[in-house]
Design an enzyme around this catalytic site. Structure first.
Site, PDB file in Angstrom:
ATOM      1  N   HIS A  82       0.854  -1.184   0.000  1.00  0.00           N
ATOM      2  CA  HIS A  82       0.000   0.000   0.000  1.00  0.00           C
ATOM      3  C   HIS A  82       0.891   1.236   0.000  1.00  0.00           C
ATOM      4  O   HIS A  82       1.935   1.264   0.651  1.00  0.00           O
ATOM      5  CB  HIS A  82      -0.880   0.011   1.261  1.00  0.00           C
ATOM      6  CG  HIS A  82      -1.733   1.230   1.370  1.00  0.00           C
ATOM      7  ND1 HIS A  82      -2.896   1.378   0.658  1.00  0.00           N
ATOM      8  CD2 HIS A  82      -1.574   2.375   2.078  1.00  0.00           C
ATOM      9  CE1 HIS A  82      -3.431   2.554   0.938  1.00  0.00           C
ATOM     10  NE2 HIS A  82      -2.644   3.176   1.792  1.00  0.00           N
ATOM     11  N   ASP A 161     -15.156   2.120   7.297  1.00  0.00           N
ATOM     12  CA  ASP A 161     -14.105   3.039   6.842  1.00  0.00           C
ATOM     13  C   ASP A 161     -14.616   3.910   5.699  1.00  0.00           C
ATOM     14  O   ASP A 161     -14.300   5.096   5.621  1.00  0.00           O
ATOM     15  CB  ASP A 161     -12.865   2.259   6.410  1.00  0.00           C
ATOM     16  CG  ASP A 161     -11.815   3.188   5.821  1.00  0.00           C
ATOM     17  OD1 ASP A 161     -11.316   4.047   6.574  1.00  0.00           O
ATOM     18  OD2 ASP A 161     -11.532   3.093   4.618  1.00  0.00           O
ATOM     19  N   ARG A 168     -14.642  12.276   7.357  1.00  0.00           N
ATOM     20  CA  ARG A 168     -13.389  12.979   7.701  1.00  0.00           C
ATOM     21  C   ARG A 168     -13.012  13.977   6.619  1.00  0.00           C
ATOM     22  O   ARG A 168     -12.499  15.054   6.904  1.00  0.00           O
ATOM     23  CB  ARG A 168     -12.261  11.950   7.884  1.00  0.00           C
ATOM     24  CG  ARG A 168     -12.403  11.130   9.156  1.00  0.00           C
ATOM     25  CD  ARG A 168     -11.507   9.903   9.107  1.00  0.00           C
ATOM     26  NE  ARG A 168     -10.132  10.246   8.887  1.00  0.00           N
ATOM     27  CZ  ARG A 168      -9.233   9.446   8.296  1.00  0.00           C
ATOM     28  NH1 ARG A 168      -9.578   8.251   7.878  1.00  0.00           N
ATOM     29  NH2 ARG A 168      -7.997   9.833   8.134  1.00  0.00           N
ATOM     30  N   SER A 183      -7.668   3.369   9.215  1.00  0.00           N
ATOM     31  CA  SER A 183      -8.275   3.375   7.882  1.00  0.00           C
ATOM     32  C   SER A 183      -7.438   2.563   6.890  1.00  0.00           C
ATOM     33  O   SER A 183      -7.966   1.758   6.122  1.00  0.00           O
ATOM     34  CB  SER A 183      -8.421   4.832   7.416  1.00  0.00           C
ATOM     35  OG  SER A 183      -8.723   4.900   6.054  1.00  0.00           O
ATOM     36  N   LYS A 187      -8.327  -2.019   5.796  1.00  0.00           N
ATOM     37  CA  LYS A 187      -8.503  -2.480   4.411  1.00  0.00           C
ATOM     38  C   LYS A 187      -7.437  -3.498   4.023  1.00  0.00           C
ATOM     39  O   LYS A 187      -7.703  -4.473   3.313  1.00  0.00           O
ATOM     40  CB  LYS A 187      -8.479  -1.277   3.467  1.00  0.00           C
ATOM     41  CG  LYS A 187      -9.756  -0.440   3.572  1.00  0.00           C
ATOM     42  CD  LYS A 187      -9.707   0.833   2.764  1.00  0.00           C
ATOM     43  CE  LYS A 187      -8.756   1.830   3.358  1.00  0.00           C
ATOM     44  NZ  LYS A 187      -8.982   3.226   3.067  1.00  0.00           N
TER      45      LYS A 187
HETATM   46  N1  URA Z   1      -5.483   6.353   3.024  1.00  0.00           N
HETATM   47  C1  URA Z   1      -6.555   5.768   3.573  1.00  0.00           C
HETATM   48  O1  URA Z   1      -7.049   4.766   3.082  1.00  0.00           O
HETATM   49  N2  URA Z   1      -7.086   6.317   4.690  1.00  0.00           N
HETATM   50  C2  URA Z   1      -6.573   7.422   5.281  1.00  0.00           C
HETATM   51  O2  URA Z   1      -7.093   7.849   6.280  1.00  0.00           O
HETATM   52  C3  URA Z   1      -5.451   8.017   4.675  1.00  0.00           C
HETATM   53  C4  URA Z   1      -4.923   7.445   3.555  1.00  0.00           C
END
Ligand code: URA
Length: 434
Positions: A82, A161, A168, A183, A187
């Site tokens: 990621h 999320d 947010r 967050s 995932k």
């Molecule tokens: N990427 C995400 O998936 N969530 C965040 O809060 C920041 C970056």
């Protein structure tokens, strides 16, 4: 339990229990906790923070809000990567085939681009016929047989999320360490890999604008990931200019193919070798970093990584001929050089602004419904630290029309800061946090 009490507790600097956090996230996912209360909670977390136990509890509660991908049927070690986001970030296109050619499988779910950042799915659609709409069975089979697959998300992973991130975004609470960590990790945990490698960007174009904040994010991500039973490594990298030289969908694919052919040396390749090294070592395919790096370099030299990429394109319905002949990929009709107004040294290239140039040309989306022009974008000829003579080209604009090209050229010139004195580049790889 009452949400008002939990908001008050956090507002006053208290520590929420795992049970309270789970109750709140379950309620929010179902719609029992309204957006206005969750907004207040997000702001309380923004100011008061969360300790590592709370952050872990929040991550697990969000993970449990939806489905998970079950990779147990896929043999061997599975890895995932990621990135906290960047302009010109085509890392997955180079990293996945390199790693798969070395025997570690990569199961990646990716998204489309929005705003100034590009999405891997859009980039891959440069191959005629390519699809990322894979059913879960086909996705798993491909990871097992080819060694990697990149698909759009079909299962409903982490709906909590999805809701919280949207909230947010409009309540100025994105830049909160525990909220970012939970967050990202929920995932990645839902996607099911054994080894997770995270590219944490630091700099003006990133969420974390200082090295101190980026390393803190990296440490929290690895700690929470470990508590969740995963092998997590974070690499902190510089994000003061776009990654590589190409920004724009097909242009980025062409650059990724050049890297896989061994014809590209630079920050993109260095990043892929560094991330790949962590994956091979953590995945047990290499005994140490030196061996892992040598394996990855060999995968490029031997053509194995390029061949793996061609297998992947074929498996997902694309025409693999374009892997060996990039001239078959979409190409813009208008190309315009952007000469430097003055000489000196490149001090900075505003990454986000370069992303906006590509978007202006039609290469990105302003809203989710927009379609993208795969051919257009920018290829930079200068990177930070490079000397520039007056009139020398800073980059090439690839556009649909002469008019769009001329406007984009002015925008691109403004992305560059040219200094009179030589500029020392900060190290690109700032550190590895295990
Ligand atoms: N990427 C995400 O998936 N969530 C965040 O809060 C920041 C970056």
């Amino acid at each position: 339990m009452r949400m008002t009490d939990l908001i008050q507790k956090k507002r006053d600097g208290g520590v929420l229990t795992a049970q309270e956090i789970r109750w709140m996230i379950e309620g929010y996912t179902k719609g029992d906790v309204p957006d206005y209360q969750m907004s207040a909670m997000a702001m309380a977390i923004y100011f008061q923070g969360m300790d590592i136990e709370e952050t872990y509890a929040l991550t697990m509660a969000m993970l449990d809000s939806g489905d998970r991908i079950d990779l147990r049927g896929v043999s061997g070690i599975k890895a995932d990567k990621h990135s906290t986001g960047g302009v010109g970030d085509k890392t997955s296109l180079v990293l996945c085939p390199m790693v798969a050619a070395c025997g570690v499988k990569m199961a990646k779910l990716s998204g489309r681009g929005l705003g100034h950042t590009g999405g891997t799915i859009d980039k891959l659609e440069s191959f005629p016929g390519f699809t990322t709409a894979l059913e879960q069975d086909a996705f798993l089979r491909q990871v097992d047989e080819v060694g990697f697959a990149i698909a759009g998300q079909t299962a409903e992973l982490c709906p909590a999320d999805k809701k919280l991130y949207a909230l947010r975004d409009v309540t100025a609470t994105v830049a909160s360490m525990p909220l970012i960590v939970s967050s990202i990790l929920c995932k990645k945990l839902a996607a099911g890999a054994d080894v997770i490698v995270l590219d944490v960007k630091s700099g003006s174009g990133a969420f974390m604008q200082t090295d101190e904040a980026a390393f803190e994010l990296a440490k929290t991500l690895t700690e929470v990931g470990r508590r969740a039973g995963k092998r997590v490594v974070a690499v902190v990298t510089d994000m003061d200019e776009p990654l590589g030289n190409a920004v724009g969908n097909a242009l980025e694919v062409k650059e990724a193919l050049a890297a896989l052919r061994g014809e590209y040396q630079g920050d993109l390749l260095e990043l892929c070798l560094t991330l790949g090294t962590q994956i091979l070592r953590e995945g047990g395919a290499a005994a140490d970093d030196a061996q892992a790096r040598a394996m990855l370099e060999k995968a490029i030299e031997s053509g194995a990584a390029l061949e793996k990429f061609a297998q992947f394109v074929r498996a997902q319905g694309g025409d693999p001929a374009a892997v060996y002949d990039p001239a078959l990929l979409p190409e813009a009709p208008v190309k315009l050089e952007v000469p430097a107004a003055a000489g000196g040294y490149v001090g900075r290239i505003h990454a986000e602004s370069v992303g906006l140039v590509s978007m202006h040309l039609g290469g990105g989306r302003a809203t989710k419904e927009d379609t993208v022009d795969l051919a257009v974008g920018v290829v930079l000829h200068k990177k930070v630290g490079d000397p520039v003579a007056p009139g020398e080209s800073l980059g090439t604009i690839h556009a649909r029309t002469e008019q769009a090209a001329a406007q984009a050229a002015d925008m691109l010139r403004d992305c560059f800061e040219i200094a009179p004195e030589p500029v020392t580049r900060a190290p690109f790889i700032k550190g590895v946090v295990k």
